[in-house]
Scaffold this motif. Sequence first.
Motif, mmCIF file in Angstrom:
data_model
loop_
_atom_site.group_PDB
_atom_site.id
_atom_site.type_symbol
_atom_site.label_atom_id
_atom_site.label_comp_id
_atom_site.label_asym_id
_atom_site.label_seq_id
_atom_site.Cartn_x
_atom_site.Cartn_y
_atom_site.Cartn_z
ATOM 1 N N PHE A 199 0.836 -1.206 0.000
ATOM 2 C CA PHE A 199 0.000 0.000 0.000
ATOM 3 C C PHE A 199 0.869 1.253 0.000
ATOM 4 C CE2 PHE A 199 -2.538 3.269 2.173
ATOM 5 C CZ PHE A 199 -3.672 3.263 1.387
ATOM 6 N N LEU A 200 1.913 1.255 0.829
ATOM 7 C CA LEU A 200 2.817 2.402 0.888
ATOM 8 C C LEU A 200 3.507 2.628 -0.451
ATOM 9 C CD1 LEU A 200 4.299 4.570 2.621
ATOM 10 C CD2 LEU A 200 6.039 2.826 3.050
ATOM 11 N N LYS A 201 3.954 1.556 -1.083
ATOM 12 C CA LYS A 201 4.627 1.688 -2.388
ATOM 13 C C LYS A 201 3.701 2.310 -3.419
ATOM 14 C CE LYS A 201 7.252 -0.911 -5.838
ATOM 15 N NZ LYS A 201 6.567 -0.285 -6.983
ATOM 16 N N ARG A 202 2.425 1.881 -3.391
ATOM 17 C CA ARG A 202 1.469 2.442 -4.341
ATOM 18 C C ARG A 202 1.303 3.938 -4.122
ATOM 19 N NH1 ARG A 202 -2.098 -1.299 -3.641
ATOM 20 N NH2 ARG A 202 -3.553 -0.182 -2.289
ATOM 21 N N GLN A 203 1.266 4.349 -2.835
ATOM 22 C CA GLN A 203 1.137 5.765 -2.526
ATOM 23 C C GLN A 203 2.423 6.522 -2.842
ATOM 24 O OE1 GLN A 203 -1.855 7.099 -1.300
ATOM 25 N NE2 GLN A 203 -2.613 5.061 -1.760
ATOM 26 N N ALA A 204 3.565 5.939 -2.461
ATOM 27 C CA ALA A 204 4.847 6.624 -2.647
ATOM 28 C C ALA A 204 5.219 6.726 -4.112
ATOM 29 C CB ALA A 204 5.943 5.895 -1.873
ATOM 30 N N ASP A 205 4.808 5.746 -4.911
ATOM 31 C CA ASP A 205 5.156 5.770 -6.339
ATOM 32 C C ASP A 205 4.613 7.013 -7.020
ATOM 33 O OD1 ASP A 205 6.684 3.522 -6.363
ATOM 34 O OD2 ASP A 205 5.150 2.189 -7.194
ATOM 35 N N ARG A 206 3.413 7.435 -6.639
ATOM 36 C CA ARG A 206 2.826 8.622 -7.266
ATOM 37 C C ARG A 206 3.667 9.856 -6.953
ATOM 38 N NH1 ARG A 206 -2.301 6.099 -5.944
ATOM 39 N NH2 ARG A 206 -2.466 7.242 -3.993
ATOM 40 N N THR A 207 4.046 9.990 -5.687
ATOM 41 C CA THR A 207 4.888 11.129 -5.308
ATOM 42 C C THR A 207 6.253 11.030 -5.961
ATOM 43 O OG1 THR A 207 3.749 11.271 -3.185
ATOM 44 C CG2 THR A 207 5.874 12.370 -3.354
ATOM 45 N N PHE A 208 6.805 9.816 -5.997
ATOM 46 C CA PHE A 208 8.136 9.627 -6.579
ATOM 47 C C PHE A 208 8.130 9.998 -8.055
ATOM 48 C CE2 PHE A 208 11.601 7.229 -8.465
ATOM 49 C CZ PHE A 208 12.639 7.436 -7.564
ATOM 50 N N ARG A 209 7.102 9.556 -8.780
ATOM 51 C CA ARG A 209 7.036 9.873 -10.212
ATOM 52 C C ARG A 209 6.893 11.374 -10.436
ATOM 53 N NH1 ARG A 209 3.958 5.025 -10.438
ATOM 54 N NH2 ARG A 209 2.019 6.197 -10.268
ATOM 55 N N ALA A 210 6.092 12.026 -9.583
ATOM 56 C CA ALA A 210 5.924 13.477 -9.715
ATOM 57 C C ALA A 210 7.244 14.204 -9.463
ATOM 58 C CB ALA A 210 4.843 13.973 -8.764
ATOM 59 N N LYS A 211 7.948 13.793 -8.409
ATOM 60 C CA LYS A 211 9.241 14.419 -8.112
ATOM 61 C C LYS A 211 10.265 14.086 -9.188
ATOM 62 C CE LYS A 211 8.745 14.627 -3.086
ATOM 63 N NZ LYS A 211 8.880 16.098 -3.022
ATOM 64 N N GLN A 212 10.190 12.864 -9.707
ATOM 65 C CA GLN A 212 11.123 12.459 -10.754
ATOM 66 C C GLN A 212 10.895 13.282 -12.021
ATOM 67 O OE1 GLN A 212 10.829 8.281 -12.033
ATOM 68 N NE2 GLN A 212 13.008 8.078 -11.599
ATOM 69 N N ASP A 273 23.876 13.369 -11.705
ATOM 70 C CA ASP A 273 23.964 12.868 -10.332
ATOM 71 C C ASP A 273 23.165 13.761 -9.379
ATOM 72 O OD1 ASP A 273 25.590 10.840 -11.201
ATOM 73 O OD2 ASP A 273 27.462 11.837 -10.654
ATOM 74 N N LYS A 274 23.226 15.070 -9.618
ATOM 75 C CA LYS A 274 22.527 16.016 -8.748
ATOM 76 C C LYS A 274 21.024 15.788 -8.781
ATOM 77 C CE LYS A 274 21.462 20.954 -8.344
ATOM 78 N NZ LYS A 274 21.747 22.312 -8.853
ATOM 79 N N TYR A 275 20.473 15.530 -9.966
ATOM 80 C CA TYR A 275 19.028 15.400 -10.101
ATOM 81 C C TYR A 275 18.562 13.940 -10.049
ATOM 82 C CZ TYR A 275 18.802 20.328 -11.309
ATOM 83 O OH TYR A 275 18.884 21.702 -11.266
ATOM 84 N N SER A 276 19.469 13.010 -9.779
ATOM 85 C CA SER A 276 19.072 11.606 -9.643
ATOM 86 C C SER A 276 18.300 11.436 -8.343
ATOM 87 C CB SER A 276 20.320 10.711 -9.662
ATOM 88 O OG SER A 276 19.964 9.361 -9.432
ATOM 89 N N LEU A 277 17.038 11.032 -8.451
ATOM 90 C CA LEU A 277 16.160 10.940 -7.279
ATOM 91 C C LEU A 277 16.226 9.541 -6.683
ATOM 92 C CD1 LEU A 277 13.965 12.255 -5.490
ATOM 93 C CD2 LEU A 277 12.269 11.423 -7.136
ATOM 94 N N ARG A 278 16.408 9.489 -5.386
ATOM 95 C CA ARG A 278 16.438 8.221 -4.658
ATOM 96 C C ARG A 278 15.472 8.309 -3.477
ATOM 97 N NH1 ARG A 278 21.054 10.323 -5.390
ATOM 98 N NH2 ARG A 278 21.513 10.755 -3.202
ATOM 99 N N LEU A 279 14.918 7.170 -3.118
ATOM 100 C CA LEU A 279 13.960 7.120 -2.011
ATOM 101 C C LEU A 279 14.424 6.108 -0.982
ATOM 102 C CD1 LEU A 279 11.234 7.770 -0.653
ATOM 103 C CD2 LEU A 279 10.189 6.012 -2.095
#
Length: 352
Positions: A199-212, A273-279
Amino acid sequence: MASRRPEDLRTFVVGCIEAAGGVVEFPEYGLAEALLPDSAAPTFGGRPFLRIAFDPEVARERPDAELAVYGSEFLDRLVSQATQSGLATVRYLHVDRLEVTRPAERLTEQFQFVNCRPSLDYSAIRGFSYLLFHFKLVYLTDEREETFHSVLVNLNTNRPVEDAERFLHTAIPAPSRPIVCPEGPACSVPAAYRTACVFLKRQADRTFRAKQEESRRQLETDLRRIDAYYNDLREETERRMERSGDPDRADALRHRIQAYEVERERRKKELEDKYSLRLQVRLTSAALYAQPKIIHFVRVTHRDRWFPVQFVWDPLLKTFEPPLCDLCGEELRTIAFDKNGQIACWGKGPKT
């Protein structure tokens, strides 16, 4: 998801205070009042009573309230204290009224029975539990952004509770187990944790994609700026080579162009490297909420056949929990029989 949702922050703050033995009420929107035991008061500046504002506007109107927003001093202190305290706790929930009036009518109001009819067989009080998982998420680029997300899992169904905020605001902790009764069916803690992670991954993926996507746009802008800068340098140097009549000078300028290209690639790699997003995700704590519920054993009859279905009454939320389909695991809100005399699987579409 995890986003900086205000309900996640409220859940975290209330959970920390209740874990310390305090009681929290919300007299108005965006403002909480907490009564703390003597043992927990030093954690909160030695005060047995605390007002907490979850909105800057509310904090301005209530200067005696602690401001609890992301980045505030109060939240930083609370996070620091939470990381030093216990990682798990059990809370017994107070229930004013356990029984449900007219359960048969409530069933037919909440569920649709197609080509069949329900009849109550008997009922029993059982103990049920929820697990509340608190996660800390850190989004990393050249900057660091922290956020919190809480996932509540019903151990009876092993499903996340979508309206967790309503449950947590309704739940009133009791000093001890209010009713001693046998335990109802429950999944294992590892199974509930896996459900929470999905459930958390499903929620976090949306935020991650937006930030990415935001990082990608910023990277493209900066890369174009870098290319324009080094293209200008290259063109200027090439013009100087054409005007130069000295072979040694021209050779030096040629080597300078090569150096520009090496520097261009180095700076582009630095930008990537600067803009590479990691979670990074970490489970910070968990709380078990235990409460009594009533299992109603119901006979669902179709022609000359009947099947037993269990409906669990939640006295806290004043509703029946939908039973789960044995085939697909989805919630059954419509009870019907297929042509083979079996309860239809609506998760895959009703059989005809």
